[in-house]
Design a protein around this motif. Structure first.
Motif, short mmCIF file in Angstrom:
data_model
loop_
_atom_site.label_atom_id
_atom_site.label_comp_id
_atom_site.label_asym_id
_atom_site.label_seq_id
_atom_site.Cartn_x
_atom_site.Cartn_y
_atom_site.Cartn_z
N ASN A 9 0.82 -1.13 -0.19
CA ASN A 9 -0.01 0.06 -0.04
C ASN A 9 0.91 1.32 -0.20
N VAL A 10 1.97 1.15 0.76
CA VAL A 10 2.91 2.41 0.81
C VAL A 10 3.45 2.59 -0.66
N ALA A 11 3.87 1.64 -1.22
CA ALA A 11 4.31 1.71 -2.63
C ALA A 11 3.24 2.29 -3.57
N ASP A 12 2.12 1.68 -3.32
CA ASP A 12 1.12 2.21 -4.32
C ASP A 12 0.90 3.76 -4.30
N TRP A 13 0.82 4.13 -2.77
CA TRP A 13 0.73 5.67 -2.48
C TRP A 13 1.76 6.30 -2.93
N LEU A 14 3.17 5.72 -3.06
CA LEU A 14 4.11 6.63 -3.15
C LEU A 14 4.06 6.59 -4.66
N ARG A 15 3.53 5.72 -5.56
CA ARG A 15 3.58 5.85 -6.98
C ARG A 15 2.45 6.97 -7.17
N ASP A 16 1.38 7.04 -6.56
CA ASP A 16 0.12 8.16 -6.74
C ASP A 16 0.95 9.23 -6.41
N ALA A 17 1.78 9.61 -5.52
CA ALA A 17 2.21 10.68 -5.27
C ALA A 17 3.28 11.09 -6.39
N TYR A 18 4.08 10.19 -6.99
CA TYR A 18 4.85 10.71 -7.96
C TYR A 18 4.00 11.19 -9.16
N ALA A 19 3.04 10.53 -9.53
CA ALA A 19 2.07 10.74 -10.45
C ALA A 19 1.47 12.23 -10.21
N MET A 20 1.08 12.37 -9.12
CA MET A 20 0.57 13.62 -8.69
C MET A 20 1.44 14.83 -8.76
N GLU A 21 2.78 14.72 -8.73
CA GLU A 21 3.89 15.76 -8.87
C GLU A 21 4.13 15.71 -10.26
N GLN A 22 3.97 14.79 -10.90
CA GLN A 22 4.10 14.87 -12.62
C GLN A 22 2.82 15.77 -12.96
N GLN A 23 1.63 15.50 -12.58
CA GLN A 23 0.35 16.60 -12.80
C GLN A 23 0.57 17.76 -12.60
N ALA A 24 1.18 17.81 -11.22
CA ALA A 24 1.39 19.38 -10.75
C ALA A 24 2.33 20.13 -11.41
N GLU A 25 3.48 19.50 -11.96
CA GLU A 25 4.39 20.17 -12.75
C GLU A 25 3.81 20.56 -14.08
N THR A 26 2.95 19.58 -14.71
CA THR A 26 2.36 20.10 -16.14
C THR A 26 1.58 21.30 -15.85
N MET A 27 0.71 21.25 -14.84
CA MET A 27 -0.35 22.30 -14.57
C MET A 27 0.43 23.65 -14.13
N LEU A 28 1.42 23.55 -13.56
CA LEU A 28 2.10 24.72 -13.04
C LEU A 28 2.94 25.34 -14.03
N LYS A 29 3.33 24.55 -15.27
CA LYS A 29 4.20 25.09 -16.24
C LYS A 29 3.23 25.63 -17.30
N SER A 30 2.00 25.12 -17.41
CA SER A 30 1.14 25.75 -18.30
C SER A 30 0.59 26.94 -17.62
N GLN A 31 0.46 27.25 -16.49
CA GLN A 31 0.11 28.50 -15.65
C GLN A 31 1.17 29.43 -16.08
N SER A 32 2.24 29.22 -15.41
CA SER A 32 3.39 30.11 -16.02
C SER A 32 3.48 30.43 -17.06
N ALA A 33 3.54 29.49 -18.16
CA ALA A 33 3.61 29.92 -19.42
C ALA A 33 2.75 30.85 -19.90
N ARG A 34 1.40 30.89 -19.46
CA ARG A 34 0.41 31.64 -20.01
C ARG A 34 0.34 33.01 -19.24
N LEU A 35 0.93 33.21 -18.11
CA LEU A 35 0.86 34.24 -17.33
C LEU A 35 1.48 35.60 -17.69
N GLU A 36 1.05 36.72 -18.16
CA GLU A 36 1.63 37.79 -18.36
C GLU A 36 1.92 39.01 -17.70
N ASN A 37 0.75 39.19 -17.21
CA ASN A 37 0.64 40.54 -16.12
C ASN A 37 0.59 40.29 -14.68
N TYR A 38 1.10 39.19 -14.21
CA TYR A 38 0.74 39.00 -12.81
C TYR A 38 2.26 38.34 -12.50
#
Ligand code: MG
Ligand code: FE
Length: 171
Positions: A9-38
């Motif tokens: 279970n711990v291994a599964d949750w670590l995998r989930d966390a890893y996938a979550m951080e990949q998703q986080a990076e994708t979302m944050l990069k997309s936000q950063s790339a689009r921001l111009e005035n903030y």
């Protein structure tokens, strides 16, 4: 539950966390790339992109140590797709405000995930996973705190810009 099952279970949750951080990076990069005035928001997001990459490294280290292959982003990625679309696919007229809100929600998903993983790691005596998650958690808490402390400023700035026909407000 057997000790082996607990560790799995711990291994599964670590995998989930890893996938979550990949998703986080994708979302944050997309936000950063689009921001111009903030610029302040963009800078804080860029800082968190760096932190997120570090978190991925730390989690990968835990997975390697346990002999677990990281799952494809597909698994948890699918579960998080709805949230991801809440950020990266958001080309709405108030995307800076909605993006900050979605970011706040995502940070709390991370906070509760690491809090749960810390308890799980403690329960199986995996002190290294515990240590790693305790190292990551404050970064998520700090990002959530920054967003809640700046949402008024972001919202007000958006309104000001939106009221002026010569400025672009949404990002
Ligand atoms: Mg994170
Ligand atoms: Fe985060």
């Amino acid at each position: 539950m057997s000790e082996t099952a607990k560790t799995e279970n711990v291994a599964d949750w670590l995998r989930d966390a890893y996938a979550m951080e990949q998703q986080a990076e994708t979302m944050l990069k997309s936000q950063s790339a689009r921001l111009e005035n903030y610029p302040k928001l963009k800078a804080r997001i860029d800082q968190h992109i760096e932190e997120t990459r570090g978190q991925q490294e730390l989690l990968k280290g835990c997975l390697d140590r346990l002999g677990v292959s990281p799952s494809t982003v597909k698994d948890l990625g699918a579960k998080l797709m709805a949230m991801g679309q809440g950020v990266s696919g958001m080309f709405v007229s108030d995307e800076v405000v909605k993006g900050a809100m979605a970011g706040y929600v995502f940070e709390h998903l991370e906070i509760v995930s690491y809090t749960s993983l810390i308890a799980a790691a403690k329960a199986v005596g995996d002190t290294e996973t515990q240590r790693v998650c305790e190292q990551i958690l404050p970064q998520e808490e700090a990002m959530a705190k920054w967003l809640i402390e700046h949402i008024d400023e972001i919202t007000t700035a958006f309104l000001e810009r939106a009221a002026n026909p010569d400025t672009q407000a949404k990002r």
